[in-house]
Design a protein around this motif. Structure first.
Motif, PDB file in Angstrom:
ATOM      1  N   ASN A 186     -77.321  55.945 -34.264  1.00 56.32           N
ATOM      2  CA  ASN A 186     -76.450  55.647 -33.495  1.00 56.32           C
ATOM      3  C   ASN A 186     -75.408  56.741 -33.471  1.00 56.32           C
ATOM      4  O   ASN A 186     -74.673  57.386 -32.600  1.00 56.32           O
ATOM      5  N   ALA A 187     -75.268  57.342 -34.680  1.00 59.48           N
ATOM      6  CA  ALA A 187     -74.205  58.485 -35.102  1.00 59.48           C
ATOM      7  C   ALA A 187     -74.870  59.546 -34.538  1.00 59.48           C
ATOM      8  O   ALA A 187     -74.017  60.659 -33.859  1.00 59.48           O
ATOM      9  N   THR A 209     -76.724  59.950 -32.054  1.00 62.39           N
ATOM     10  CA  THR A 209     -76.492  59.854 -30.626  1.00 62.39           C
ATOM     11  C   THR A 209     -75.109  60.416 -30.073  1.00 62.39           C
ATOM     12  O   THR A 209     -74.902  60.916 -29.035  1.00 62.39           O
ATOM     13  N   GLN A 210     -73.987  59.962 -30.865  1.00 60.96           N
ATOM     14  CA  GLN A 210     -72.878  60.071 -30.577  1.00 60.96           C
ATOM     15  C   GLN A 210     -72.679  61.589 -30.735  1.00 60.96           C
ATOM     16  O   GLN A 210     -71.754  62.341 -29.938  1.00 60.96           O
ATOM     17  N   SER A 229     -74.135  63.432 -27.816  1.00 55.23           N
ATOM     18  CA  SER A 229     -73.172  62.977 -26.483  1.00 55.23           C
ATOM     19  C   SER A 229     -71.784  63.735 -26.385  1.00 55.23           C
ATOM     20  O   SER A 229     -71.656  64.492 -25.371  1.00 55.23           O
ATOM     21  N   ARG A 230     -71.243  63.728 -27.595  1.00 55.46           N
ATOM     22  CA  ARG A 230     -70.031  64.535 -27.727  1.00 55.46           C
ATOM     23  C   ARG A 230     -70.192  66.047 -27.493  1.00 55.46           C
ATOM     24  O   ARG A 230     -69.424  66.691 -26.894  1.00 55.46           O
ATOM     25  N   ILE A 265     -67.433  61.586 -36.962  1.00 59.52           N
ATOM     26  CA  ILE A 265     -68.296  60.495 -36.829  1.00 59.52           C
ATOM     27  C   ILE A 265     -69.474  60.607 -37.905  1.00 59.52           C
ATOM     28  O   ILE A 265     -70.035  59.868 -38.326  1.00 59.52           O
ATOM     29  N   ASN A 289     -67.795  54.887 -38.201  1.00 52.89           N
ATOM     30  CA  ASN A 289     -68.065  54.570 -36.919  1.00 52.89           C
ATOM     31  C   ASN A 289     -66.784  53.907 -36.213  1.00 52.89           C
ATOM     32  O   ASN A 289     -66.878  53.339 -35.522  1.00 52.89           O
ATOM     33  N   ILE A 331     -63.573  53.741 -34.123  1.00 51.93           N
ATOM     34  CA  ILE A 331     -63.213  54.257 -32.819  1.00 51.93           C
ATOM     35  C   ILE A 331     -61.954  54.946 -33.016  1.00 51.93           C
ATOM     36  O   ILE A 331     -61.970  56.157 -32.591  1.00 51.93           O
ATOM     37  N   ILE A 335     -62.032  58.292 -34.986  1.00 49.91           N
ATOM     38  CA  ILE A 335     -62.568  59.428 -34.441  1.00 49.91           C
ATOM     39  C   ILE A 335     -61.757  59.852 -33.394  1.00 49.91           C
ATOM     40  O   ILE A 335     -61.463  61.119 -33.112  1.00 49.91           O
TER      41      ILE A 335
END
Length: 326
Positions: free
Chosen positions: A128-129, A131-132, A135-136, A187, A191, A193, A196
């Motif tokens: 998950n991290a 992927t973030q 994406s970022r 990140i 996790n 939000i 971040i």
């Protein structure tokens, strides 16, 4: 340890990691990809990644792939910027396309871009991290490209743009990588939000303050410090905030003096200095620094709920950026 020492220590650690990732064959390709990295740079963006991780009590080793990835993307943009601008020198050495030729320089930029994402996916963070992070960083790269084209369009158009257009442009071209540096550091630590988002906001506002100050230096900077002639951005016709303000505020003969120098590559040194003196007399430095300070205050507000050494170091960085000498 003062801020400069901290950044130097951080740069050494990042450089070691970067060098370990930028090896391969054909050797010439990797020599070209690492050329600007080897020959300079403060590693400001990796520093922000690491400090943003630390402010949230994260493990620095978890942030190292992200820190290196951001620096690779930054250097990718430098290689391609130098090609577009046909610049011959950077960090006191020949640019990549001048030293290695255009085809290898383009490939070197592509390698840096691709390696950035490879490094992230090789990290030990959760799926998950990771992927973030991917994406970022991908979004930031798109923003930088959009910002670069906005800058080109702004330069080509005859009209003097509004200040809001300039802020939009630097928000993409420059601040996007500052934003993503802090977001990626966060990140790597959490996790949550809100955390971040707070670090992302800090980075974005720091990036805008940085570019505003940089543009001030580009007009009035001391050549001994900037390594560029005084008034360089004025002569090149860059529509930066201090120049936009000067053209708007100047009246009569003063306006004519500025416009005579603006975008005039053949302007004499005497006339260019006269235009810079006029800009100084208009109080542009004070006005521009006020604008930079506005964004710096927004950045500091984003860190209001945090404490500890990493927060102090990020605020110190913010202070350094806004008060850089010209």
């Amino acid at each position: 340890m003062n801020k400069t020492k901290q950044m130097e220590q951080n740069a050494k650690t990042v450089n070691k990691y970067l060098n370990s990732k930028l090896k391969g064959n054909p050797k010439k390709l990797y020599d070209a990809a690492g050329h600007l990295i080897v020959n300079g740079g403060k590693r400001l963006r990796p520093y922000m990644v690491i400090k943003s991780c630390q402010i949230l009590k994260g493990n620095v080793s978890n942030a190292m792939p992200a820190a290196s990835a951001v620096e690779m993307v930054h250097n990718f943009t430098l290689v391609h910027d130098d090609i577009m601008d046909n610049d011959e020198m950077r960090h006191g050495v020949p640019t990549v396309h001048k030293k290695f030729g255009m085809p290898i320089a383009i490939l070197a930029g592509d390698v840096l871009f691709s390696k950035a994402f490879q490094v992230i996916t090789d990290s030990k963070l959760s799926t998950n991290a990771t992927t973030q992070l991917v994406s970022r960083l991908a979004k930031a790269c798109v923003d930088v490209c959009e910002g670069q084209l906005l800058d080109i369009k702004m330069a080509e158009e005859r009209e003097i743009p509004a200040q809001a257009e300039y802020i939009t442009m630097i928000g993409k071209k420059t601040a996007a990588l500052f934003d993503v540096s802090c977001a990626m550091g966060a990140i790597c630590a959490t996790n949550k939000i809100k955390d971040i988002s707070n670090l992302s906001s800090f980075g974005r506002n720091l990036g805008i303050a940085f570019q505003i100050t940089d543009d001030l230096i580009g007009v009035m900077g001391d050549p001994k410090i900037t390594k560029k002639p005084v008034g360089n951005d004025l002569r090149e016709g860059k529509k930066s905030l201090p120049i936009l303000m000067a053209i708007k505020l100047a009246k009569g003969n003063n306006k004519k003096i500025i416009l005579k120098a603006f975008g005039n590559s053949k302007i004499s040194k005497k006339d260019l200095n006269k235009a810079v003196d006029v800009i100084r007399s208009l109080g542009i430095e004070e006005n521009v620094r006020k604008q930079a300070l506005k964004y710096a205050e927004r950045a500091e507000k984003s860190l209001g709920t945090y404490s500890g050494p990493a927060r102090i170091e990020l605020i110190s960085l913010l202070d350094f950026v806004v008060k850089r000498s010209i």
